[in-house]
Design an enzyme around this catalytic site. Sequence first.
Site, PDB file in Angstrom:
ATOM      1  N   LYS A  32       0.996  -1.099  -0.039  1.00 51.38           N
ATOM      2  CA  LYS A  32      -0.191   0.268   0.335  1.00 51.38           C
ATOM      3  C   LYS A  32       1.060   1.291  -0.020  1.00 51.38           C
ATOM      4  CE  LYS A  32      -1.102   0.639   5.509  1.00 51.38           C
ATOM      5  NZ  LYS A  32       0.306   2.120   5.160  1.00 51.38           N
ATOM      6  N   THR A  33       2.443   1.129   0.449  1.00 53.03           N
ATOM      7  CA  THR A  33       2.169   2.260   0.763  1.00 53.03           C
ATOM      8  C   THR A  33       3.212   2.876  -0.573  1.00 53.03           C
ATOM      9  OG1 THR A  33       3.426   2.421   3.050  1.00 53.03           O
ATOM     10  CG2 THR A  33       5.234   3.810   2.005  1.00 53.03           C
ATOM     11  N   ASP A 231      -3.521   7.441   4.618  1.00 51.72           N
ATOM     12  CA  ASP A 231      -3.460   6.544   4.766  1.00 51.72           C
ATOM     13  C   ASP A 231      -3.988   5.405   5.997  1.00 51.72           C
ATOM     14  OD1 ASP A 231      -1.863   4.165   4.705  1.00 51.72           O
ATOM     15  OD2 ASP A 231      -0.019   5.000   5.773  1.00 51.72           O
ATOM     16  N   GLU A 232      -4.348   4.595   6.132  1.00 47.55           N
ATOM     17  CA  GLU A 232      -4.484   3.847   7.241  1.00 47.55           C
ATOM     18  C   GLU A 232      -5.758   4.496   7.355  1.00 47.55           C
ATOM     19  OE1 GLU A 232      -3.188   1.156   8.403  1.00 47.55           O
ATOM     20  OE2 GLU A 232      -0.897   1.208   8.565  1.00 47.55           O
ATOM     21  N   GLN A 262      -7.582  -4.963  10.139  1.00 50.44           N
ATOM     22  CA  GLN A 262      -6.627  -4.125  10.614  1.00 50.44           C
ATOM     23  C   GLN A 262      -6.594  -2.883  11.622  1.00 50.44           C
ATOM     24  OE1 GLN A 262      -2.853  -4.446   8.777  1.00 50.44           O
ATOM     25  NE2 GLN A 262      -3.225  -4.339   6.835  1.00 50.44           N
ATOM     26  N   ARG A 703       2.568 -10.636  10.094  1.00 52.13           N
ATOM     27  CA  ARG A 703       4.160  -9.946  10.695  1.00 52.13           C
ATOM     28  C   ARG A 703       5.125 -10.357   9.933  1.00 52.13           C
ATOM     29  NH1 ARG A 703       2.435  -5.363   9.681  1.00 52.13           N
ATOM     30  NH2 ARG A 703       0.375  -6.257   9.223  1.00 52.13           N
TER      31      ARG A 703
END
Length: 888
Positions: A32-33, A231-232, A262, A703
């Site tokens: 996504k970044t 973002d997020e 998330q 993770r």
Amino acid sequence: MSFLDQLNPQQREAVETTEGPVLILAGAGSGKTRVITFRIAYLIEHKGVMPESILAMTFTNKAAAEMGERVEKLVGGLSIAKPVISTFHSFCVRVLRRDIEAMRIPSTVPGQPPIGHTKNFVIYDEGDQQSVVKSLLKRFGIDDKQLTPRIVLGRISWAKNHMLDPQELYLQSADPKTEKIAHLFEEYRKELRKANALDFDDLLLEAVRLLKSAPQVREYYNERFQYLLIDEYQDTNRPQYELMRMLAGDRHNVCAVGDEDQSIYSWRGADIRNILEFEQDFPEAKIIRLEQNYRSTQNILQAASAVVANNVRRKGKNLWTSRQGGTKIGYYEAPDGENEALFAADWIARYVREATEHGDTPRAAVLYRTNSQSRLFEEAMRRYGLKYHVVGGFSFYERSEIKDMISYLKVIQNPDDSISLLRVINTPTRGIGKGTIDTLEHLALETGLSLWGAIAEAIKRQLLPPRAVASLKNFQQLIDDARAMMAGTFVERATENMAPALSPADASTEQTATEPEAQEDATAFDPEEFGNFSFDFGEIASPSSAFDREADPQADPPAADDTGTPIGAVPADFPTPAVSTADVLKFLIDRTGYIKILEEEDTPEAYSRIENLHELVNAAMDSRDRAETLDQFLDHAALIADADDYDARAQITLMSLHAAKGLEFPLVFMSGLEEGLFPHSRTMLVPEDIEEERRLCYVGMTRAMDQLVLSRAVYRRRYGTDLPEASVPSRFLEEVPGALIEELGIRRARVGTAALSRSPGRSSGYDSETNHYSYEDEDQSATWQSGQSGRNPPASKPTVAARAYNSIENIAEFFASRGKKFSTPKPVIQEPTGKRGFKPGQRVRHPKYGEGTVYQREGEGEEAKITVQFPRFGLKKLVEKYAQLEMA
């Protein structure tokens, strides 16, 4: 080759869909970044959008800095102007520094200034907030044991995150306790307004209120920012959502990137409905799913997806990866928490050794639900001689000496900040006692003045004993001198102060000699004391941000408002500081004698505090090099967060599951998978909370890149209990498909890849009968010799564990490493009881652990040690004469 060719089809679609609202559902590890940064580059390079008209907001300084660096690499040479990439709070600070006075209203009292915050407001941290609430509880006679400041502030923050004012909170209250909190909320707001202060929640709320109440300001930002990226998005709260709606304007060029699976921050106000109901807010929105995972193996991804699929509130994604197969999910069931930690340390030690031998860079993480779980893992890592990094430890800016100096700077910037003033008025001690402070507080309450105003009034009216008045005058002069330094009028002030003491005859000659002397005394500080220390101060926003353009005199001027003031710049009517923040800090340290007092203590702790003060001056020097003003330096200090503490270079990281979000590691241990711990006991009764705990489990599992190990303790010691209590396996363990699990704890063939597997010729340390890890039989030395195999002879001793694992010395060392005092109690030596001479295979009974079987005997006589296998507690090594064992 265009940079777009580096994207998969879904990523490319997300980048090229630039007009209108877009919701990008980005699964874990789906890049996504990259999509956000490539989208910004695409807008600039292919769409011809002016960089300064793009605003991207995220949650951490680290994420904002990383985005800024990536965009710079993609389009750095195309334009001097840069897009604005910032955290929510940092953006709001810039907006409020520029325009908060647009909300001020005229005073009804003739001659009084307008009511409302000014541009030089201060930001209160958690400690400042607690000080305000403590004073309110004291004022209203409320017992702070029944209603603690933390509870009050938690409820106030909850109300702010839901955009409720004190009256609305009072109307919603269903019990006397909430009614009290509503009244305290109103008084809390008044105290902050009087101190010209904002807390972290206020930064968002006031920015939203500004955009709603000042049409000209809102129109400026709507015109300025034509493309908005969030973002997020799943972690946004109500004020952040409202801010997004206000900035979107009529264009609706909003790109929200997030993953509903998330969303793990409801406890701090995040509202998952923002992402679930995006289409209701923007009916014309386009939904794009990023489902290819580039991080984890197929087994890890399949296990995590199986867990989160049990949630109801989700949009759903089908994550996949080209990394087919991979090692199975390891599962270890430890007899107790200590054993669980030692198992993790042993496994990680072998992984680090073998990864290094293969030329790989080892990186492992131990994740836990609550920070209190870190102690056992820290002790285990130290026993194995492993270097580790704990995220969420004691922050640099929370140390007392640092908070003292920061409070001095806050008072210099804004003398009406009563909380900061109370902290430093008698620090270091200058003869201003509790009685004097109580008198000043009563005077401030009666007159409506701030504490600073009350000091001037008390001096003027001589309301205190002469000694107290003299001490207050000295303090007042210290602050006024520092303010004069910042304003560039210190020499003139020093001249005025000395003029009355000089006769007209000798004024001309003596003033010439005294003036430079006074200036030198006031600002002198031994530069050798402040050596070349380094300190990573972090970034509030991208250093290339349009907000920070004033730091580069060569840059093109950014867009300005009607008055010609660039966004984020200090207005022309603000005086330019004549000295830097670092100079003022040196002046304060010298004038207060802070370091001299610490030197007189002559203790290791005192010298450590001196080094911290040196480091603060270094941070201020870095701030000076960035051409920052005092308020910008204080904003940096206030906005540094735990999430920015992560050190990517650390081989082993211990952190909570919440802190791990956004990170990745080749090896991940998820510990404490027990009902009541994970999921946490506070969430057991609310289905929505259980779903969030499940999302947290999903975050932890994703993770892991190559190897994931889940663990639990059969018995775990709880607070206030003498004996460990039996635990129940977490429901999340049951939700992982059995075919993906490999149970650890018995002697098996190799597990995992080369870097993660155990050496074939070496003892695994497992007891095949009990399935429990027998750490007492392991070689726990800090280094290993290649080609070593077999178990060490009984006579050889571990090279690291010189003390017992849970010895009082080891515990004292642990607390000392965390900056906390721990006094070692004198042991009470008990007379040996119980029988002796037990042999392997005999059944014995222990008063604490119950019945067990003697597994091993080492030595004879007074120092004989026996290892006993207890069915409920695992292996325990005991000194026979103190073991209180009886034949079963």
